[in-house]
Design a protein around this motif. Structure first.
Motif, PDB file in Angstrom:
ATOM      1  N   ASP A  10       0.510  18.303  11.332  1.00 55.35           N
ATOM      2  CA  ASP A  10       1.842  17.352  11.127  1.00 55.35           C
ATOM      3  C   ASP A  10       3.103  18.015  11.495  1.00 55.35           C
ATOM      4  OD1 ASP A  10      -0.092  15.127   9.738  1.00 55.35           O
ATOM      5  OD2 ASP A  10      -0.588  16.892   8.437  1.00 55.35           O
ATOM      6  N   ALA A  11       3.438  19.293  11.179  1.00 51.47           N
ATOM      7  CA  ALA A  11       4.529  19.918  11.478  1.00 51.47           C
ATOM      8  C   ALA A  11       4.077  21.321  11.954  1.00 51.47           C
ATOM      9  CB  ALA A  11       5.382  19.875  10.299  1.00 51.47           C
ATOM     10  N   GLU A  12       5.120  21.927  12.580  1.00 55.94           N
ATOM     11  CA  GLU A  12       4.894  23.171  13.273  1.00 55.94           C
ATOM     12  C   GLU A  12       6.376  23.964  12.781  1.00 55.94           C
ATOM     13  OE1 GLU A  12       3.532  23.721  17.158  1.00 55.94           O
ATOM     14  OE2 GLU A  12       5.168  25.257  17.760  1.00 55.94           O
ATOM     15  N   LEU A  13       6.049  25.172  12.281  1.00 59.90           N
ATOM     16  CA  LEU A  13       7.249  26.146  12.023  1.00 59.90           C
ATOM     17  C   LEU A  13       7.191  27.408  12.901  1.00 59.90           C
ATOM     18  CD1 LEU A  13       9.605  26.600  10.295  1.00 59.90           C
ATOM     19  CD2 LEU A  13       8.111  27.854   8.587  1.00 59.90           C
ATOM     20  N   ASP A  14       8.095  27.515  13.568  1.00 65.81           N
ATOM     21  CA  ASP A  14       8.028  28.900  14.467  1.00 65.81           C
ATOM     22  C   ASP A  14       8.906  29.977  14.031  1.00 65.81           C
ATOM     23  OD1 ASP A  14       7.886  30.897  16.449  1.00 65.81           O
ATOM     24  OD2 ASP A  14       8.366  29.547  18.188  1.00 65.81           O
ATOM     25  N   THR A  15       8.310  30.785  13.485  1.00 65.28           N
ATOM     26  CA  THR A  15       9.021  32.082  12.811  1.00 65.28           C
ATOM     27  C   THR A  15       9.194  33.296  13.819  1.00 65.28           C
ATOM     28  OG1 THR A  15       7.443  32.901  11.512  1.00 65.28           O
ATOM     29  CG2 THR A  15       8.683  31.053  10.311  1.00 65.28           C
ATOM     30  N   THR A  16       8.701  33.260  14.980  1.00 70.72           N
ATOM     31  CA  THR A  16       8.873  34.186  15.659  1.00 70.72           C
ATOM     32  C   THR A  16      10.086  35.097  15.857  1.00 70.72           C
ATOM     33  OG1 THR A  16       7.268  33.094  17.207  1.00 70.72           O
ATOM     34  CG2 THR A  16       8.495  35.059  18.243  1.00 70.72           C
ATOM     35  N   GLY A  17       9.869  36.432  15.766  1.00 68.34           N
ATOM     36  CA  GLY A  17      11.269  37.195  15.883  1.00 68.34           C
ATOM     37  C   GLY A  17      11.767  37.358  14.303  1.00 68.34           C
ATOM     38  N   LEU A  18      11.233  36.811  13.652  1.00 68.67           N
ATOM     39  CA  LEU A  18      11.707  36.806  12.034  1.00 68.67           C
ATOM     40  C   LEU A  18      10.662  37.919  11.240  1.00 68.67           C
ATOM     41  CD1 LEU A  18      12.692  33.111  11.111  1.00 68.67           C
ATOM     42  CD2 LEU A  18      14.172  34.986  12.141  1.00 68.67           C
ATOM     43  N   TYR A  19      11.398  38.535  10.323  1.00 67.75           N
ATOM     44  CA  TYR A  19      10.538  39.539   9.567  1.00 67.75           C
ATOM     45  C   TYR A  19      10.777  39.086   7.956  1.00 67.75           C
ATOM     46  CZ  TYR A  19      10.030  41.751  13.736  1.00 67.75           C
ATOM     47  OH  TYR A  19       9.575  42.115  15.245  1.00 67.75           O
ATOM     48  N   CYS A  20       9.804  39.754   7.337  1.00 72.72           N
ATOM     49  CA  CYS A  20       9.577  39.447   5.838  1.00 72.72           C
ATOM     50  C   CYS A  20      11.164  39.819   5.226  1.00 72.72           C
ATOM     51  CB  CYS A  20       8.610  40.533   5.368  1.00 72.72           C
ATOM     52  SG  CYS A  20       8.503  40.165   3.383  1.00 72.72           S
ATOM     53  N   PRO A  21      11.505  38.960   4.236  1.00 75.06           N
ATOM     54  CA  PRO A  21      10.750  37.647   3.706  1.00 75.06           C
ATOM     55  C   PRO A  21      11.191  36.380   4.569  1.00 75.06           C
ATOM     56  CG  PRO A  21      12.915  38.122   2.548  1.00 75.06           C
ATOM     57  CD  PRO A  21      12.856  39.192   3.626  1.00 75.06           C
ATOM     58  N   GLU A  22      11.874  36.524   5.696  1.00 74.31           N
ATOM     59  CA  GLU A  22      12.263  35.159   6.298  1.00 74.31           C
ATOM     60  C   GLU A  22      11.284  34.131   6.526  1.00 74.31           C
ATOM     61  OE1 GLU A  22      16.285  35.999   8.854  1.00 74.31           O
ATOM     62  OE2 GLU A  22      14.717  37.412   9.227  1.00 74.31           O
ATOM     63  N   PRO A  23      10.133  34.647   7.095  1.00 76.86           N
ATOM     64  CA  PRO A  23       9.168  33.579   7.389  1.00 76.86           C
ATOM     65  C   PRO A  23       8.540  32.731   6.249  1.00 76.86           C
ATOM     66  CG  PRO A  23       8.646  35.572   8.788  1.00 76.86           C
ATOM     67  CD  PRO A  23       9.697  35.954   7.686  1.00 76.86           C
ATOM     68  N   ILE A  24       8.545  33.503   4.976  1.00 74.96           N
ATOM     69  CA  ILE A  24       7.967  32.812   3.913  1.00 74.96           C
ATOM     70  C   ILE A  24       9.097  31.929   3.511  1.00 74.96           C
ATOM     71  CG2 ILE A  24       7.004  33.141   1.663  1.00 74.96           C
ATOM     72  CD1 ILE A  24       5.079  33.815   3.690  1.00 74.96           C
ATOM     73  N   MET A  25      10.308  32.406   3.434  1.00 72.11           N
ATOM     74  CA  MET A  25      11.560  31.754   3.146  1.00 72.11           C
ATOM     75  C   MET A  25      11.388  30.078   3.844  1.00 72.11           C
ATOM     76  SD  MET A  25      14.268  34.521   2.342  1.00 72.11           S
ATOM     77  CE  MET A  25      15.659  33.478   2.658  1.00 72.11           C
ATOM     78  N   LEU A  26      11.170  30.428   4.937  1.00 76.35           N
ATOM     79  CA  LEU A  26      11.254  28.913   5.874  1.00 76.35           C
ATOM     80  C   LEU A  26      10.237  28.225   5.485  1.00 76.35           C
ATOM     81  CD1 LEU A  26      12.349  30.750   9.182  1.00 76.35           C
ATOM     82  CD2 LEU A  26      13.798  29.334   7.662  1.00 76.35           C
ATOM     83  N   MET A  27       8.827  28.994   5.432  1.00 78.14           N
ATOM     84  CA  MET A  27       7.694  28.039   4.905  1.00 78.14           C
ATOM     85  C   MET A  27       8.207  27.220   3.606  1.00 78.14           C
ATOM     86  SD  MET A  27       4.707  30.926   5.880  1.00 78.14           S
ATOM     87  CE  MET A  27       3.646  29.819   5.084  1.00 78.14           C
ATOM     88  N   HIS A  28       8.718  27.693   2.692  1.00 81.38           N
ATOM     89  CA  HIS A  28       9.129  27.250   1.437  1.00 81.38           C
ATOM     90  C   HIS A  28       9.904  25.828   1.770  1.00 81.38           C
ATOM     91  CE1 HIS A  28       7.495  29.594  -2.014  1.00 81.38           C
ATOM     92  NE2 HIS A  28       7.801  30.580  -1.436  1.00 81.38           N
ATOM     93  N   ASN A  29      10.939  26.277   2.533  1.00 80.59           N
ATOM     94  CA  ASN A  29      11.852  25.213   2.684  1.00 80.59           C
ATOM     95  C   ASN A  29      11.001  23.994   3.632  1.00 80.59           C
ATOM     96  OD1 ASN A  29      13.905  26.472   1.592  1.00 80.59           O
ATOM     97  ND2 ASN A  29      14.502  27.366   3.814  1.00 80.59           N
TER      98      ASN A  29
END
Length: 81
Positions: A10-29
């Motif tokens: 239903d939705a896609e989130l591309d966190t390529t190039g980001l490192y912990c904790p940014e991918p998880i923070m973006l997933m929460h959002n």
């Protein structure tokens, strides 16, 4: 269900190039804008996501439907609980 690269979502989130904790923070959002039962596809390049994404799902009651690696990319399908 198939693999993350060929499955419906239903939705896609591309966190390529980001490192912990940014991918998880973006997933929460991102999941805040979604409804239970919807599927989020996450693309990441941080190897730490292989540990963090399953913990994220377990802690928040989401279902990790699939997880795979393509070269330096990690793909995840998460069904929101």
């Amino acid at each position: 269900m198939g693999t993350p690269s060929d499955s419906a979502f239903d939705a896609e989130l591309d966190t390529t190039g980001l490192y912990c904790p940014e991918p998880i923070m973006l997933m929460h959002n991102r999941v805040r804008d979604m409804r239970p039962g919807e599927v989020l596809k996450v693309i990441a390049s941080d190897p730490a996501t292989t540990r963090d994404v399953p913990k994220f799902c377990n802690f928040l009651g989401h279902e990790l439907l699939a997880q795979e690696q393509h070269g330096d990319d990690y793909l995840y399908l998460i069904r929101l609980g």
